[in-house]
Enzyme design. Structure first.
Site, PDB file in Angstrom:
ATOM      1  N   GLU A 139      45.863 -22.259 -68.682  1.00 42.07           N
ATOM      2  CA  GLU A 139      45.504 -23.469 -69.412  1.00 42.07           C
ATOM      3  C   GLU A 139      45.065 -23.230 -70.863  1.00 42.07           C
ATOM      4  OE1 GLU A 139      44.317 -26.287 -65.624  1.00 42.07           O
ATOM      5  OE2 GLU A 139      42.701 -25.618 -66.941  1.00 42.07           O
ATOM      6  N   GLU A 156      48.343 -25.030 -59.779  1.00 40.00           N
ATOM      7  CA  GLU A 156      47.114 -25.730 -59.381  1.00 40.00           C
ATOM      8  C   GLU A 156      47.445 -27.182 -59.118  1.00 40.00           C
ATOM      9  OE1 GLU A 156      43.630 -25.413 -61.862  1.00 40.00           O
ATOM     10  OE2 GLU A 156      44.012 -23.295 -62.309  1.00 40.00           O
TER      11      GLU A 156
END
Length: 448
Positions: free
Chosen positions: A155, A344
């Site tokens: 991320e 995720e």
């Protein structure tokens, strides 16, 4: 449509969120957690789930759930406590852990940087790219002969936004220009680590992006422009240099207007050092953004929703599996030839053990069911999705939110460390055993 053979069903965690401090160096998160008010409830990662010591127990949980893959991270501050030299004992630990996973028939998916880095390093400095390359070299030298799937960075947008723009995550910097520079260096770190991994046959390198579909609040031209701008800020600024033709020109212009100067830290050759180095794309999907036009601050858009009576997690995030389906289809069409992996996907549901000692988290079961169906629909539409890794295996330290949010398939009693498989974990085990199909609602029988 059936899921393809070899599809990876798994779950994920990260080192700082579960391991505890035992035997590792000082992290930027250790420093950040000592700031008054930085962490909800005043907690830190000093114990977390104590997984550094209880890793064998965690492998048994992974086996009990029937996971075919497990995403974990090597702690950068554990492997290189001083940021320069590798600790052989730390690498010994991760080598034992990978061997145990493989012995259990579980595919390791290894993340190099899941936000934990040695104190003294900063993505605001270009020199950290070289430090990351050295770290990647140390881990790959031990494990690349056994680990096929490697996630270099987790991320980048969140690292830049929360760590350097808003100061809500470590290292707690709040400066827009520093954030843009840090995000660029994170992507350069991906390129440097991917180059290291290319020396090892069979090692696949990818970056896990937090992708948020951006929809307009109304059908007005201004709101459509706001949604397009938000997509550039959140998604395309990272997707395009990794998988496309470099940084998008419209966002470059946005940044230069907001900062009042050119992005001179993006040097000649940098985009070439980032692009063409992704064997797959990791997708972290949680929800979408609904956007409206607004006065520039620093950009002419703002998040206004989703609003109204929609299904939400306990953290208030809209639950929208259809957006995941559309995201996967759109990415596969925009970047043909790039395999996708959901690295995720999950939600905060705070169900606790009841009088029977079990955790009846039916909302997470419905979340799993609907999002897996979204993946099935994307596959049917031609998306090249290789795996689904639920977030997370177990409840853990949730960064600035402390220990309140519970994402896990497994409940953790933080005082004792006792793990309890939730009903959602049992449902997921049934789903995996059924190759992607399971009872529509939980008909759960106890393990054992």
């Amino acid at each position: 449509m059936s899921f393809p053979g070899g599809f990876l069903w798994g779950a994920g965690t990260s080192a700082y969120q579960i391991e505890g401090h035992h035997g590792r160096g000082e992290s930027v998160w250790d420093e950040f957690c000592r700031r008054p008010g930085a962490i909800e409830g005043g907690g830190d990662g000093s114990r977390a789930c104590d997984s550094f010591l209880r890793w064998r127990e965690d492998v048994e949980l992974i086996k009990d759930l029937g996971l075919g893959a497990y995403r974990f991270s090597t702690g950068w501050s554990r492997v290189m406590p001083d940021g320069r030299r590798a600790d052989p004992k730390a690498l010994d630990h991760y080598e034992r852990f990978v061997d145990a996973l493989l012995e259990a028939g579980v595919e390791p998916v290894l993340t190099l940087n899941h936000w934990d880095m040695p104190a003294g390093l900063s993505w605001a400095r270009r020199s950290t790219v070289e430090a990351f390359r050295v770290y990647a070299e140390a881990v790959a030298g031990r494990l690349a002969d056994r680990v096929a799937w490697w996630i270099t960075q987790n991320e980048p947008w969140i690292i830049a936004l929360l760590g350097y723009q808003l100061g809500l995550h470590a290292p707690g910097v709040a400066d827009l220009g520093t954030a843009v520079k840090a995000g660029h260096h994170v992507l350069l770190g991906h390129g440097a680590a991917a180059d290291v991994l290319r020396a090892y046959s069979g090692a696949k390198a990818g970056c896990a992006l937090s992708l948020f579909p951006c929809d307009p609040a109304t059908d007005s031209e201004a709101d459509w422009a706001a949604a397009a701008g938000s997509d550039g800020y959140v998604n395309r600024w990272y997707l395009d240099p990794l998988l496309g033709d470099g940084y998008p020109a419209d966002m470059r212009e946005h940044w230069e207007r907001a900062l009042g100067h050119s992005l001179d830290f993006i040097r000649d050759g940098d985009e070439a050092a980032i692009g063409g180095r992704s064997d797959f794309l990791g997708i972290n999907y949680y929800t979408r953004r609904v956007m409206a036009a607004a006065p520039p601050n620093p950009f002419p858009w703002r998040v206004v929703g989703p609003s109204g009576d929609v299904a939400r997690t306990d953290e208030g995030w809209e639950i929208n599996a259809d957006a995941l389906r559309d995201l996967l289809i759109g990415l596969s069409r925009r970047f043909p030839g790039t395999p996708l992996m959901i690295t995720e996907n999950g939600g905060v549901f705070g169900d606790a053990p009841t009088h029977d000692g079990l955790v009846h988290d039916n909302r997470r079961i419905a979340y799993l069911r609907d999002h897996v169906e979204a993946v099935r629909a994307a596959l049917a539409a031609g998306a090249d999705v290789r795996g689904y890794l639920h977030w997370s295996l177990m409840d853990n330290f949730e960064w600035a939110l402390g220990y309140r949010p519970r994402f896990g398939l497994v409940h953790v009693d933080y005082a004792t460390g006792v793990r309890t498989i939730k009903d959602s974990g049992r449902y997921y085990a049934q789903l995996i055993a059924g190759g992607g199909t399971a009872p529509d609602l939980p008909r759960i029988e106890a393990f054992g």
